[in-house]
Design an enzyme around this catalytic site. Sequence first.
Site, PDB file in Angstrom:
ATOM      1  N   LYS A  41     -59.717 -43.868  70.441  1.00  0.00           N
ATOM      2  CA  LYS A  41     -60.096 -45.217  70.006  1.00  0.00           C
ATOM      3  C   LYS A  41     -59.116 -45.718  68.945  1.00  0.00           C
ATOM      4  O   LYS A  41     -58.381 -44.922  68.340  1.00  0.00           O
ATOM      5  CB  LYS A  41     -61.518 -45.196  69.447  1.00  0.00           C
ATOM      6  N   ARG A 218     -66.060 -33.849  71.187  1.00  0.00           N
ATOM      7  CA  ARG A 218     -65.294 -35.091  71.046  1.00  0.00           C
ATOM      8  C   ARG A 218     -64.290 -34.883  69.914  1.00  0.00           C
ATOM      9  O   ARG A 218     -64.644 -34.895  68.736  1.00  0.00           O
ATOM     10  CB  ARG A 218     -66.240 -36.265  70.752  1.00  0.00           C
ATOM     11  N   CYS A 310     -44.388 -55.213  47.694  1.00  0.00           N
ATOM     12  CA  CYS A 310     -44.309 -56.559  48.262  1.00  0.00           C
ATOM     13  C   CYS A 310     -44.762 -56.521  49.721  1.00  0.00           C
ATOM     14  O   CYS A 310     -45.072 -55.473  50.259  1.00  0.00           O
ATOM     15  CB  CYS A 310     -42.883 -57.093  48.174  1.00  0.00           C
ATOM     16  N   MET A 311     -44.759 -57.681  50.381  1.00  0.00           N
ATOM     17  CA  MET A 311     -45.219 -57.738  51.764  1.00  0.00           C
ATOM     18  C   MET A 311     -44.343 -56.880  52.677  1.00  0.00           C
ATOM     19  O   MET A 311     -44.835 -56.186  53.568  1.00  0.00           O
ATOM     20  CB  MET A 311     -45.226 -59.188  52.259  1.00  0.00           C
ATOM     21  N   ASP A 312     -43.033 -56.906  52.432  1.00  0.00           N
ATOM     22  CA  ASP A 312     -42.094 -56.281  53.364  1.00  0.00           C
ATOM     23  C   ASP A 312     -41.206 -55.220  52.724  1.00  0.00           C
ATOM     24  O   ASP A 312     -40.415 -54.590  53.414  1.00  0.00           O
ATOM     25  CB  ASP A 312     -41.174 -57.364  53.949  1.00  0.00           C
TER      26      ASP A 312
HETATM   27  C1  LIG Z   1     -64.783 -41.478  66.343  1.00  0.00           C
HETATM   28  C2  LIG Z   1     -65.848 -40.665  66.971  1.00  0.00           C
HETATM   29  C3  LIG Z   1     -65.642 -39.298  67.208  1.00  0.00           C
HETATM   30  C4  LIG Z   1     -64.431 -38.547  66.724  1.00  0.00           C
HETATM   31  O1  LIG Z   1     -64.670 -38.069  65.428  1.00  0.00           O
HETATM   32  P1  LIG Z   1     -63.593 -37.214  64.624  1.00  0.00           P
HETATM   33  O2  LIG Z   1     -64.255 -36.928  63.347  1.00  0.00           O
HETATM   34  O3  LIG Z   1     -62.398 -38.097  64.492  1.00  0.00           O
HETATM   35  O4  LIG Z   1     -63.314 -36.012  65.458  1.00  0.00           O
HETATM   36  C5  LIG Z   1     -66.628 -38.620  67.885  1.00  0.00           C
HETATM   37  N1  LIG Z   1     -67.768 -39.240  68.292  1.00  0.00           N
HETATM   38  C6  LIG Z   1     -67.994 -40.536  68.049  1.00  0.00           C
HETATM   39  C7  LIG Z   1     -69.271 -41.150  68.514  1.00  0.00           C
HETATM   40  C8  LIG Z   1     -67.054 -41.291  67.375  1.00  0.00           C
HETATM   41  O5  LIG Z   1     -67.300 -42.586  67.139  1.00  0.00           O
END
Ligand SMILES: *Cc1c(COP(=O)(O)O)cnc(C)c1O
Length: 369
Positions: A41, A218, A310-312
């Site tokens: 993500k 995950r 600064c910005m850049d």
């Molecule tokens: C972002 C997310 C993860 C990943 O978590 P990490 O701590 O980066 O491993 C897992 N499950 C859900 C629902 C998330 O939103």
Amino acid sequence: MQPKYFYRPTFAKVDLNAIKKNILNLKKHISHSVEVIAVVKANAYGHGDLEVANAALNAGASMLAVATPDEAIRLRESGIESPILVLGASSPSFAAVASEKDIMVTVFQKDWFLHIPTLPQKLNVHIKIDTGMGRLGVTTESELSLLLETIHQRQDIMIDGVFTHFATADEEDESQFRQQLEKFKGYLQHFPVKPRCIHAANSAASIVHENSLFDAVRFGISMYGLSPSPYVSNKLPFPLQPALSLLTQVVHVKKVPEGSTISYGATYTTSKDEWIATLPIGYADGMIRGLSGQEVLIQGKRFPIIGRICMDQCMVRLNGQVSIGEPVVLIGRQGSEQITIEEWAQKLQTISYEIPCILTNRVPRVYTQ
Ligand SMILES: *Cc1c(COP(=O)(O)O)cnc(C)c1O
């Protein structure tokens, strides 16, 4: 994405091999039967979604997870064929597109299904259970039963998975984690048929809580070689390899006399003759103003950013002259020195996750294998 051109020497180098190694090390650490869902993500936590997704799948991840429908569509339309799960809430209007593109969505409200017509293709869903994160998910067992009933009445909806998310898996105190795990197991009893994929663990849990693995983990932050928290850093069963470095070059160097001021607001005044370098990176790149005072690496040594960013551009105090074009490491290694994302996070009083996410699109991502 590999940039078409860039004439400014500021870029983020992403080592895809580090990402692969982190996944392979995790796979060795968890049981063979546990799948790895690569969480890509937010443009793969700022690292580049397509490149990271492909590297992760090559390293043996079996599924990708994103936060939004648009992120999923982007991956699918780029030719990625693996299963993709949208972790966040999807609008019912996405259901038809999701089924057509074989994208899985997260569901947790029975009324969500009232808004979707009969779908021409099957839609795979993962049911989200809120066991204590307080974000998304069903919050009672009767709510789950009603949701299951609603889904079972539909021929076009398949339950592929069920999951929950831990709020404190990266902390030393395990009490909330244990409560959430037990609650989750209670909810699982309500499924007449076990879904194909039960998952709960994020990076922290997959690294330090063997009892939370189920069918899949995950894997997000630690796939990028970053620790979820200082606590987990001290418990790592294998070393994490940070994938991202932030690099630039000196574009201007000058010796200024004592009493000279540097940058907006003239907040920095030289206390003697000083050598000052100008770097072509600023807050519009994600080098936000709170990083004034942060050190950078030049010729393997640390030098501080002085005055306002600064910005850049920003300015650094040297201890002598260096050449125009001298390589500068803002995040990463140079010689025996290293500046980590965790160091930036500490300086900004935030967590490692936020740092690669705030690097803006203006910073080209360049990939090495
Ligand atoms: C972002 C997310 C993860 C990943 O978590 P990490 O701590 O980066 O491993 C897992 N499950 C859900 C629902 C998330 O939103």
